[in-house]
Design a protein around this motif. Structure first.
Motif, PDB file in Angstrom:
ATOM      1  N   VAL A   1      -5.954  -8.856   9.839  1.00 12.76           N
ATOM      2  CA  VAL A   1      -4.760 -10.075   9.548  1.00 12.76           C
ATOM      3  C   VAL A   1      -3.409  -9.789  10.646  1.00 12.76           C
ATOM      4  O   VAL A   1      -3.430 -10.270  11.733  1.00 12.76           O
ATOM      5  N   MET A   2      -3.314  -8.912   9.805  1.00  8.73           N
ATOM      6  CA  MET A   2      -1.780  -8.407  10.424  1.00  8.73           C
ATOM      7  C   MET A   2      -2.322  -6.526  10.931  1.00  8.73           C
ATOM      8  O   MET A   2      -1.771  -6.616  10.312  1.00  8.73           O
ATOM      9  N   ASP A   3      -1.920  -6.275  12.135  1.00  9.77           N
ATOM     10  CA  ASP A   3      -1.795  -4.810  12.013  1.00  9.77           C
ATOM     11  C   ASP A   3      -0.555  -3.940  12.231  1.00  9.77           C
ATOM     12  O   ASP A   3      -0.047  -4.406  11.964  1.00  9.77           O
ATOM     13  N   GLY A   4      -0.935  -2.563  12.871  1.00  7.16           N
ATOM     14  CA  GLY A   4      -0.116  -1.415  12.141  1.00  7.16           C
ATOM     15  C   GLY A   4       1.148  -2.212  13.341  1.00  7.16           C
ATOM     16  O   GLY A   4       2.324  -1.603  12.494  1.00  7.16           O
ATOM     17  N   ARG A   5       0.629  -2.105  14.312  1.00 14.07           N
ATOM     18  CA  ARG A   5       1.971  -2.704  15.267  1.00 14.07           C
ATOM     19  C   ARG A   5       2.995  -3.560  14.970  1.00 14.07           C
ATOM     20  O   ARG A   5       3.913  -3.709  14.822  1.00 14.07           O
ATOM     21  N   GLU A   6       2.118  -4.761  14.592  1.00 15.51           N
ATOM     22  CA  GLU A   6       2.597  -5.994  14.350  1.00 15.51           C
ATOM     23  C   GLU A   6       3.258  -5.831  12.634  1.00 15.51           C
ATOM     24  O   GLU A   6       5.120  -5.696  13.107  1.00 15.51           O
ATOM     25  N   LEU A   7       2.815  -5.424  11.708  1.00 13.81           N
ATOM     26  CA  LEU A   7       3.822  -4.839  10.666  1.00 13.81           C
ATOM     27  C   LEU A   7       4.864  -3.700  11.428  1.00 13.81           C
ATOM     28  O   LEU A   7       6.503  -3.798  11.105  1.00 13.81           O
ATOM     29  N   LEU A   8       4.685  -2.171  12.112  1.00 16.87           N
ATOM     30  CA  LEU A   8       5.799  -1.602  12.725  1.00 16.87           C
ATOM     31  C   LEU A   8       7.406  -3.419  13.063  1.00 16.87           C
ATOM     32  O   LEU A   8       7.857  -2.486  13.152  1.00 16.87           O
ATOM     33  N   GLN A   9       6.429  -3.554  13.402  1.00 14.24           N
ATOM     34  CA  GLN A   9       8.009  -4.748  14.883  1.00 14.24           C
ATOM     35  C   GLN A   9       8.695  -5.431  13.053  1.00 14.24           C
ATOM     36  O   GLN A   9       9.975  -5.861  13.786  1.00 14.24           O
ATOM     37  N   GLU A  10       7.801  -6.187  12.762  1.00 14.90           N
ATOM     38  CA  GLU A  10       8.023  -6.740  11.204  1.00 14.90           C
ATOM     39  C   GLU A  10       9.894  -5.806  10.636  1.00 14.90           C
ATOM     40  O   GLU A  10      10.696  -5.759  10.131  1.00 14.90           O
ATOM     41  N   VAL A  11       9.088  -4.586  10.406  1.00 13.56           N
ATOM     42  CA  VAL A  11       9.728  -3.553   9.920  1.00 13.56           C
ATOM     43  C   VAL A  11      10.998  -2.714  11.210  1.00 13.56           C
ATOM     44  O   VAL A  11      11.935  -2.748  10.208  1.00 13.56           O
ATOM     45  N   ARG A  12      10.812  -2.859  11.832  1.00 13.60           N
ATOM     46  CA  ARG A  12      12.131  -2.586  12.115  1.00 13.60           C
ATOM     47  C   ARG A  12      13.035  -4.067  12.667  1.00 13.60           C
ATOM     48  O   ARG A  12      14.433  -2.992  12.875  1.00 13.60           O
ATOM     49  N   LYS A  13      12.418  -4.866  12.724  1.00 10.18           N
ATOM     50  CA  LYS A  13      13.561  -5.995  12.921  1.00 10.18           C
ATOM     51  C   LYS A  13      14.342  -6.097  11.766  1.00 10.18           C
ATOM     52  O   LYS A  13      15.173  -6.124  11.371  1.00 10.18           O
ATOM     53  N   HIS A  14      13.549  -5.948  10.591  1.00  8.46           N
ATOM     54  CA  HIS A  14      14.322  -5.943   9.416  1.00  8.46           C
ATOM     55  C   HIS A  14      14.702  -4.709   8.211  1.00  8.46           C
ATOM     56  O   HIS A  14      15.864  -5.341   7.728  1.00  8.46           O
ATOM     57  N   TRP A  15      14.549  -4.100   8.303  1.00  8.86           N
ATOM     58  CA  TRP A  15      14.127  -2.745   7.902  1.00  8.86           C
ATOM     59  C   TRP A  15      14.317  -1.883   8.790  1.00  8.86           C
ATOM     60  O   TRP A  15      13.861  -0.898   8.749  1.00  8.86           O
ATOM     61  N   PRO A  16      15.412  -1.757  10.215  1.00  9.16           N
ATOM     62  CA  PRO A  16      15.021  -0.284  11.152  1.00  9.16           C
ATOM     63  C   PRO A  16      15.825   0.690  11.150  1.00  9.16           C
ATOM     64  O   PRO A  16      14.984   1.582  11.370  1.00  9.16           O
ATOM     65  N   GLU A  17      16.198   1.336   9.621  1.00  8.56           N
ATOM     66  CA  GLU A  17      16.793   2.236   8.748  1.00  8.56           C
ATOM     67  C   GLU A  17      15.625   3.275   8.770  1.00  8.56           C
ATOM     68  O   GLU A  17      15.574   4.316   7.963  1.00  8.56           O
TER      69      GLU A  17
ATOM     70  N   VAL B   1      -0.480  -0.422  -0.833  1.00  8.53           N
ATOM     71  CA  VAL B   1      -1.730  -1.375  -0.399  1.00  8.53           C
ATOM     72  C   VAL B   1      -1.961  -1.885   0.648  1.00  8.53           C
ATOM     73  O   VAL B   1      -2.336  -0.643   1.285  1.00  8.53           O
ATOM     74  N   ASP B   2      -3.235  -2.563   0.517  1.00  5.49           N
ATOM     75  CA  ASP B   2      -4.650  -2.910   1.610  1.00  5.49           C
ATOM     76  C   ASP B   2      -3.979  -4.014   2.754  1.00  5.49           C
ATOM     77  O   ASP B   2      -5.173  -4.062   3.825  1.00  5.49           O
ATOM     78  N   ASN B   3      -2.808  -4.572   2.946  1.00  4.11           N
ATOM     79  CA  ASN B   3      -3.093  -4.859   3.895  1.00  4.11           C
ATOM     80  C   ASN B   3      -1.430  -5.442   3.855  1.00  4.11           C
ATOM     81  O   ASN B   3      -0.606  -4.597   3.733  1.00  4.11           O
ATOM     82  N   ALA B   4      -0.871  -5.878   5.630  1.00  2.00           N
ATOM     83  CA  ALA B   4       0.338  -5.946   6.577  1.00  2.00           C
ATOM     84  C   ALA B   4       1.841  -6.583   5.413  1.00  2.00           C
ATOM     85  O   ALA B   4       2.412  -6.855   4.863  1.00  2.00           O
ATOM     86  N   ARG B   5       1.148  -8.019   4.818  1.00  2.00           N
ATOM     87  CA  ARG B   5       1.349  -8.697   4.221  1.00  2.00           C
ATOM     88  C   ARG B   5       2.437  -8.070   2.714  1.00  2.00           C
ATOM     89  O   ARG B   5       3.036  -8.834   2.181  1.00  2.00           O
ATOM     90  N   ALA B   6       1.024  -8.142   2.289  1.00  2.00           N
ATOM     91  CA  ALA B   6       1.377  -6.741   0.447  1.00  2.00           C
ATOM     92  C   ALA B   6       2.505  -6.346   1.043  1.00  2.00           C
ATOM     93  O   ALA B   6       3.629  -5.719   0.541  1.00  2.00           O
ATOM     94  N   ALA B   7       2.598  -5.310   2.107  1.00  2.00           N
ATOM     95  CA  ALA B   7       3.251  -4.375   2.150  1.00  2.00           C
ATOM     96  C   ALA B   7       5.038  -5.453   2.647  1.00  2.00           C
ATOM     97  O   ALA B   7       5.682  -4.629   2.240  1.00  2.00           O
ATOM     98  N   LEU B   8       5.146  -5.665   2.754  1.00  2.00           N
ATOM     99  CA  LEU B   8       6.028  -6.853   4.106  1.00  2.00           C
ATOM    100  C   LEU B   8       7.356  -7.072   2.273  1.00  2.00           C
ATOM    101  O   LEU B   8       8.284  -7.140   1.760  1.00  2.00           O
ATOM    102  N   GLN B   9       6.174  -7.625   1.007  1.00  2.00           N
ATOM    103  CA  GLN B   9       6.797  -8.199   0.067  1.00  2.00           C
ATOM    104  C   GLN B   9       6.641  -6.084  -0.855  1.00  2.00           C
ATOM    105  O   GLN B   9       8.305  -7.185  -1.453  1.00  2.00           O
ATOM    106  N   GLU B  10       6.590  -5.708  -0.846  1.00  2.00           N
ATOM    107  CA  GLU B  10       7.518  -4.904  -1.019  1.00  2.00           C
ATOM    108  C   GLU B  10       8.165  -4.410  -0.748  1.00  2.00           C
ATOM    109  O   GLU B  10       9.239  -3.801  -1.903  1.00  2.00           O
ATOM    110  N   LEU B  11       8.359  -4.521   0.375  1.00  5.41           N
ATOM    111  CA  LEU B  11       9.910  -4.440   1.524  1.00  5.41           C
ATOM    112  C   LEU B  11      10.746  -4.482   0.611  1.00  5.41           C
ATOM    113  O   LEU B  11      12.011  -4.038   0.474  1.00  5.41           O
TER     114      LEU B  11
END
Length: 459
Positions: A58-74, A32-42
């Motif tokens: 819009v949302m950079d890799g550091r913010e995406l990292l924080q969201e992944v750690r929050k919702h999918w820490p594994e 995918v080409d952006n973080a929002r689309a990545a969160l939808q895929e997850l």
């Protein structure tokens, strides 16, 4: 099954190159080409790794990292950046990234990092699965029984599991003391820390002190390296001391200090170690008699006997035997891959009348053996071990023979059907399953015996 990798990069050409290279290595990829689309895929699919660029719109890799750690820490996250500095790398790892890859990069470097990240992902998932299985295996629901003596045990376990109190479990061999100890641990705040069990009767006296407290290299002949003892291994969790009544008096003094101060010295060490350990002790012996005879220290006994729980023998909770037998049948038949679905009333009657000197362990072995020899989906009396009838007389049996066998068998059948109906609140489907018969068969038996069904199944 191949691992799934989610690639996030706004440079479509680079994302395609990464996807193609990883697919050649056997991975399944989604780009995918952006973080929002990545969160939808997850949210919609399961991924084992996120490989993301640091600079995204819009949302950079550091913010995406924080969201992944929050919702999918594994799920491990690897970040790709063209602005790699030591500070960036340290900050990203501190924030939870598994690693980073600096542009420009070689695909061998990407492949090696992905392999390491996925290896971690597999270990984390395996640990979570094993922990889930253990928690399920030792949840309150696995403490099987509804008899008054066993209900009291469950009440006591419920009362003590959330505390730090030391517990003393007593009862005959085979009554399930370790199962109760594990239930206390896995339903306590320490559930995510180690549960370490030591059988004090199975370890020679000369080795028990080292087993409990460890030793340093050269402390005695054969001490070729430092060794961590069970107390240190259980730090933060629970230490289960089984058969505490068989502990040698010489070791009891050192155990007393460890219990009192939560500290100890490994053999040969000159410095104490402090641990945070919850102790659960167990014994089949009369500990007060052992204290009176000088075989067990009185001060240690009172330190361990803070919250005593006495486990009843199986013969003292006979009404739990059908439920326990059915529980073991379900577990063992599935594990053995053999379709055995229940017991005949005669088999249940035979098991209920046995004295069970080996308690729950003996019942478990009896059911396992019966499954092996059973030729039909229902276990009958002839499938049960012969010693079930030879080792102890039936209750109330003084050698007499009933004058009316048919009437006696009808009485036994009626008693079991009524007991099953009461236990299931009159639900015939559940009662049939408990008795190991088909629902239609149960209905015919109820009709034949003239049992009148009511809300309480008491008539």
């Amino acid at each position: 099954m191949s691992h799934a990798v989610l690639i996030v990069d706004d440079e479509a050409r680079l994302a395609d190159v990464l996807a193609a290279a990883l697919e050649d290595l056997g991975y399944r990829t989604t780009a995918v080409d952006n973080a929002r689309a990545a969160l939808q895929e997850l949210e919609q699919a399961r991924f084992d790794l996120v490989l993301t660029d640091l600079r995204l719109p819009v949302m950079d890799g550091r913010e995406l990292l924080q969201e992944v750690r929050k919702h999918w820490p594994e799920i491990p996250v690897v970040i790709i950046t063209a602005f790699a500095t030591v500070r960036d790398a340290v900050d990203l790892v501190k924030e939870g990234a598994f690693d980073y890859i600096a542009k420009p990069f070689e695909m061998d470097e990407v492949a090696a990092t992905v392999r390491r990240a996925l290896r971690l992902s597999d270990v984390v998932r395996d640990n979570d699965r094993l922990r889930s299985e253990l928690e399920g295996r030792y949840s309150f629901e696995t403490l099987i029984g509804s008899s008054a003596p066993f209900r009291r045990v469950i009440e006591q376990v419920t009362e003590v599991c959330e505390t730090r109190a030391t517990v003393m479990l007593s009862g005959e061999s085979g009554t399930g003391k370790e199962v109760v100890a594990r239930a206390i641990h896995f339903n306590s705040p320490r559930r995510n820390k180690p549960f370490v069990a030591v059988n004090c009767a199975a370890i020679p006296e000369t080795l028990l002190e080292s087993e409990l407290f460890g030793h340093v290299k050269g402390a005695f002949t054969g001490a070729l390296s430092n060794r961590i003892g069970r107390f240190a291994a259980a730090d933060g969790g629970t230490l289960f001391l089984d058969e505490i009544g068989d502990m040698p008096v010489a070791v009891q003094a050192k155990l007393l200090r460890a219990v009192q101060e939560r500290s100890f010295e490994p053999i040969g060490a000159n410095r104490s170690q402090t641990v945070d350990v919850r102790l659960i002790a167990a014994t089949h012996k009369d500990m007060r008699q052992a204290v009176a005879e000088g075989r067990f220290r009185e001060d240690l006994f009172y330190r361990l006997n803070v919250f005593p729980i006495a486990l009843p023998a199986l013969r003292d909770r006979r009404e739990d035997i059908p439920t326990l037998a059915t529980h073991f049948l379900g577990q063992l038949s599935e594990a053995m891959g053999k379709r055995v679905i229940g017991f005949t009333p005669a088999a249940i009657s035979a098991m209920s009348d046995h004295e069970w000197p080996g308690n729950i362990r003996e019942l478990h072995n009896c059911v396992e053996r019966a499954i092996i020899v059973a030729k039909s989906p229902t276990i009958d009396v002839h499938d049960l071990p012969r010693d079930l009838f030879e080792s102890s007389p039936r209750r109330g049996d003084s050698g007499s023979i009933p004058g009316d066998l048919d009437a006696e068998l009808e009485r036994i059948e009626r008693d079991f059907i009524l007991a099953a109906l009461r236990r299931t609140g009159g639900v015939q489907v559940q009662a049939a399953r408990l008795l190991g018969v088909a629902e239609r068969s149960l209905w015919h038996r109820i009709k034949k015996l003239g049992i009148k069904l009511s809300r309480s199944a008491s008539e």
